[in-house]
Each structure stands twice: as structure tokens, then as C-alpha cells.
Design a protein around this motif. Sequence first.
Motif, short mmCIF file in Angstrom:
data_model
loop_
_atom_site.label_atom_id
_atom_site.label_comp_id
_atom_site.label_asym_id
_atom_site.label_seq_id
_atom_site.Cartn_x
_atom_site.Cartn_y
_atom_site.Cartn_z
N UNK A 27 -61.24 -28.77 18.00
CA UNK A 27 -60.69 -29.51 19.09
C UNK A 27 -61.61 -30.26 19.73
N UNK A 29 -64.85 -31.18 18.98
CA UNK A 29 -65.64 -31.80 18.02
C UNK A 29 -66.81 -31.46 17.71
N UNK A 205 -48.55 -53.00 12.62
CA UNK A 205 -49.15 -51.55 12.07
C UNK A 205 -49.14 -51.53 10.45
N UNK A 206 -50.28 -50.90 10.12
CA UNK A 206 -50.59 -50.82 8.72
C UNK A 206 -50.35 -49.32 8.34
N UNK A 208 -51.48 -46.04 7.34
CA UNK A 208 -52.42 -45.10 7.39
C UNK A 208 -51.96 -43.74 7.23
N UNK A 209 -52.50 -43.05 6.04
CA UNK A 209 -51.95 -41.62 5.83
C UNK A 209 -53.21 -40.54 5.88
N UNK A 210 -54.54 -41.31 6.28
CA UNK A 210 -55.69 -40.50 6.48
C UNK A 210 -55.47 -39.70 7.84
N UNK A 211 -55.63 -38.59 8.00
CA UNK A 211 -55.72 -38.04 9.32
C UNK A 211 -56.82 -38.49 10.18
N UNK A 212 -56.83 -38.71 11.37
CA UNK A 212 -58.08 -38.74 12.20
C UNK A 212 -58.98 -37.64 12.31
N UNK A 213 -59.87 -37.76 11.81
CA UNK A 213 -60.98 -36.61 11.93
C UNK A 213 -61.72 -36.64 13.24
N UNK A 214 -62.10 -35.40 13.59
CA UNK A 214 -62.85 -35.13 14.84
C UNK A 214 -64.37 -35.84 14.39
N UNK A 215 -64.77 -36.35 15.54
CA UNK A 215 -66.19 -36.94 15.34
C UNK A 215 -67.21 -35.95 15.42
#
Lengths: 219, 219
Positions: A27, A29, A205-206, A208-215
Motif C-alpha cells: 500500500x 510502497x 484512452x489506450x 492498458x491491461x497491466x496493473x499499476x505497480x507500486x513504486x
Amino acid sequence: MPMKIAPSEITICGRTYDEYIEMVKAFHGHVAPGMVLGGFLVDLAHQNLPKGEFFDAICETRACLPDAIQLLTPCTVGNGWLRIIDLGRFALSLFEKYTGDGVRVYVDSQKLNDWPELKAFLFKLKPKKEQDSEALIREINLAHTSIFGVQKVMVNLDAIKSSHRHTFTICPLCGEGYPKDDGDICLGCQGEAPYLSCATTGLQKTDTTTPVTKRLWGR
Amino acid sequence: MPMKIAPSEITICGRTYDEYIEMVKAFHGHVAPGMVLGGFLVDLAHQNLPKGEFFDAICETRACLPDAIQLLTPCTVGNGWLRIIDLGRFALSLFEKYTGDGVRVYVDSQKLNDWPELKAFLFKLKPKKEQDSEALIREINLAHTSIFGVQKVMVNLDAIKSSHRHTFTICPLCGEGYPKDDGDICLGCQGEAPYLSCATTGLQKTDTTTPVTKRLWGR
């Protein structure tokens, strides 16, 4: 120096230490020292709850602690049960929402002398770059809840009542919905929007199917 | 009316609709309409990100949307990457933290006429008790991102710079650490603490090993 407790013996609101650390990584990061300290603080508050059913939270700092509260209690910023009142103190209260009866937990400055890294961290005595994170988290784990204080509080419910915004209308300038009580135009158009420029675009919008990952740490 | 999309075809920042709903239940406590709407809004912002590596978020409302941002992006209140500037608009921006270059997404009031429940919800035209939650969420799913607008923004980085509190000291009244810049005593002791009474107690922590569970809808 208080009795040392190994992280493996520590529970945080019913989770193991390692489970909590994984929640923090996912959560927040990264495993910030304030998140470990914050977990212990929330746990102590939870253990000292007065009777009642519906608890809300007040967090007295913006740094880290709000995330520990959001992870470990039902109170979040978005559901309105967590209020951040930034007094710059590493402290939080949990209180019964209808009576105001609650418990406040805080870092007791008088109990920090045995913990030089922790004291340096809380009082910002060292630049962040010089911080020995491992030593600091080790001290936080060893100190555990021994450096905290507990208070019984009565929350001023009038003082924390959020401004209810009952009627919404359309702003004649930006065309967006806004709370009518804010004036003839919305607060954004009154100059409170933090933008130097703002232009409607034909952005597409394009997919995108990749989850946003935590930095990760180090940003 | 725009093309209808079944929830099973919707992805939200790379998650399935159902996965997101489970995340919402676990974090926010219940499936609030604003959380479903918010998930779609964050997804659209994410799909329109300008180039860059480190994105921060601005949320223009306190209601629900901050939790959608916290669940779907690396930005949280406690790690400082999410700032809430409560303009009362259901909108958010994601922006590159060093340049301010960003995307803003918002609810376009002109696109709400086909969606009576959604319009009533956003403009608070009905008391919450009269809201038909199922019909509302069905409309939100059908409308999906078709009711949103996208803008290119340049964030005023100076305006959102958080006040850095470099030096901490001990408040002579409460004895707790606080940012020296706040004055000779801490903001809490200056009268900003939301407590009617506050007394240090001999409260004893008890051993609780049951996780705090999220409260359910209906509170």
C-alpha cells in the motif's frame, strides 16, 4: 531499557509483524520507519478502545501514520471515518462517533533517551541520507510500544463536523458540478485550482491491461 | 446512449471489475457508488498519462475518490504522493512530479442527461435513503467512462509544495515533539487540538489477536 521483543512475537491488530510489513509494502510502497512505528501506535490504540461500536479516527500528522490507520482500521480518508488534523504530532485518536469518547496514543518524548536512532528520526536530527534505516527499524521493533503514552480523550464533535454540502449545481465557468454553498462559481474557478493551465484535449484512452505497480523505495 | 459494456468486459487499471470491487470492500468497507465511479475515473487518467516516471496525484474531493486513487495508484495520503485539495469537484489529476505535466479527468455534466440515477447521485437531488443503489451502480457501469472528460494540465508545483518542517522540538506544555516552525508551543496546545478533555491514564493494553474487521455498509 524495556524488555526486548523479537518481531516474531509482535502482533499488530491481530496480524503478524511480517503480514503487516507486506501490507505496508503493497500500500505505502516501501517499509518506511514511520509505518512500522505507526503500526505499533494503532495497535496500542486499538487495545485501549473504550466501549462502543462505531469508531472514527483522528490523525495528528500527515506523515505515514494516516496509512497505518487506513491499513489497520476501517477508517479511511475516502469513507470519511479518518480525519487528518495536521498538528505535527505523531499521535492518533480513536473515538466513538456518537459520544466522542475515545483514546489517544502518542510518542512520549521522555521515553526516547534509550533509543538514539529513533530520537534522531522523530526530531529530524539527521538528514535522511545519513539515516541508518536498518538500525532505526531495529530500534523501533525493540522499543515496540514502550515509548508511547495513552490518554483518555473526549473529542469535540462540533469541531470536527465536516461541512455538509447538500446542494450541488453546475459552475457557469468550468461547467462542472460543485457544492452551491461554495459561491456563484466553484472553488476551482475562484482561483483555488492548483493548475497553471488546463485544456480539454482529444486524448484517446489506450488499452492498458497491466496493473499499476507500486513504486519502490529510493524514489 | 453510448455503447453498453458489461462489467465483465471492464478492466480497471489492469484489474477485472470484480477484483476491483473486492479491493473496495476490503479497504473502503462497502461498495459505494462513488468508489465504482472513482475506479473508472482513475483508470481513464491512467490511460492518458503523459510521458514520465514519477506521478503524483491531486484529488479535488474528499468523498470516495481519494480511496480509489489510493487503491489503484502508488499515491497515498501517508506517503505524500496524493494531495487532496477539496474543491468539491469529482475530479483528479495525475502529474509528473518534477515538471508538473499532467492529465486531469472529471465528470462532464453535459453527458449526464441519459443517466438519471447518476445525475441525481452526483447533484444530490435525492436523499440518500431514496437512492436506488443497485440501479445507480448499474447506470455507473453502463455509462462507464463515457461521462468523463479529459484535460491536459500543468500543475503549479509551487502552489502544492508541502510546508517542510525541518526542525522538531519538545512542546513545553504537552511535552510532545512538534515542528518548531509552528511556534513556541505546538499547534495542539495553541488550541487546534479537537479535544474537550485529554487525560493521561493508566490504561493497560490487553492482548487482542483478532484482526480489526472493516465495518459493513449500513453503518
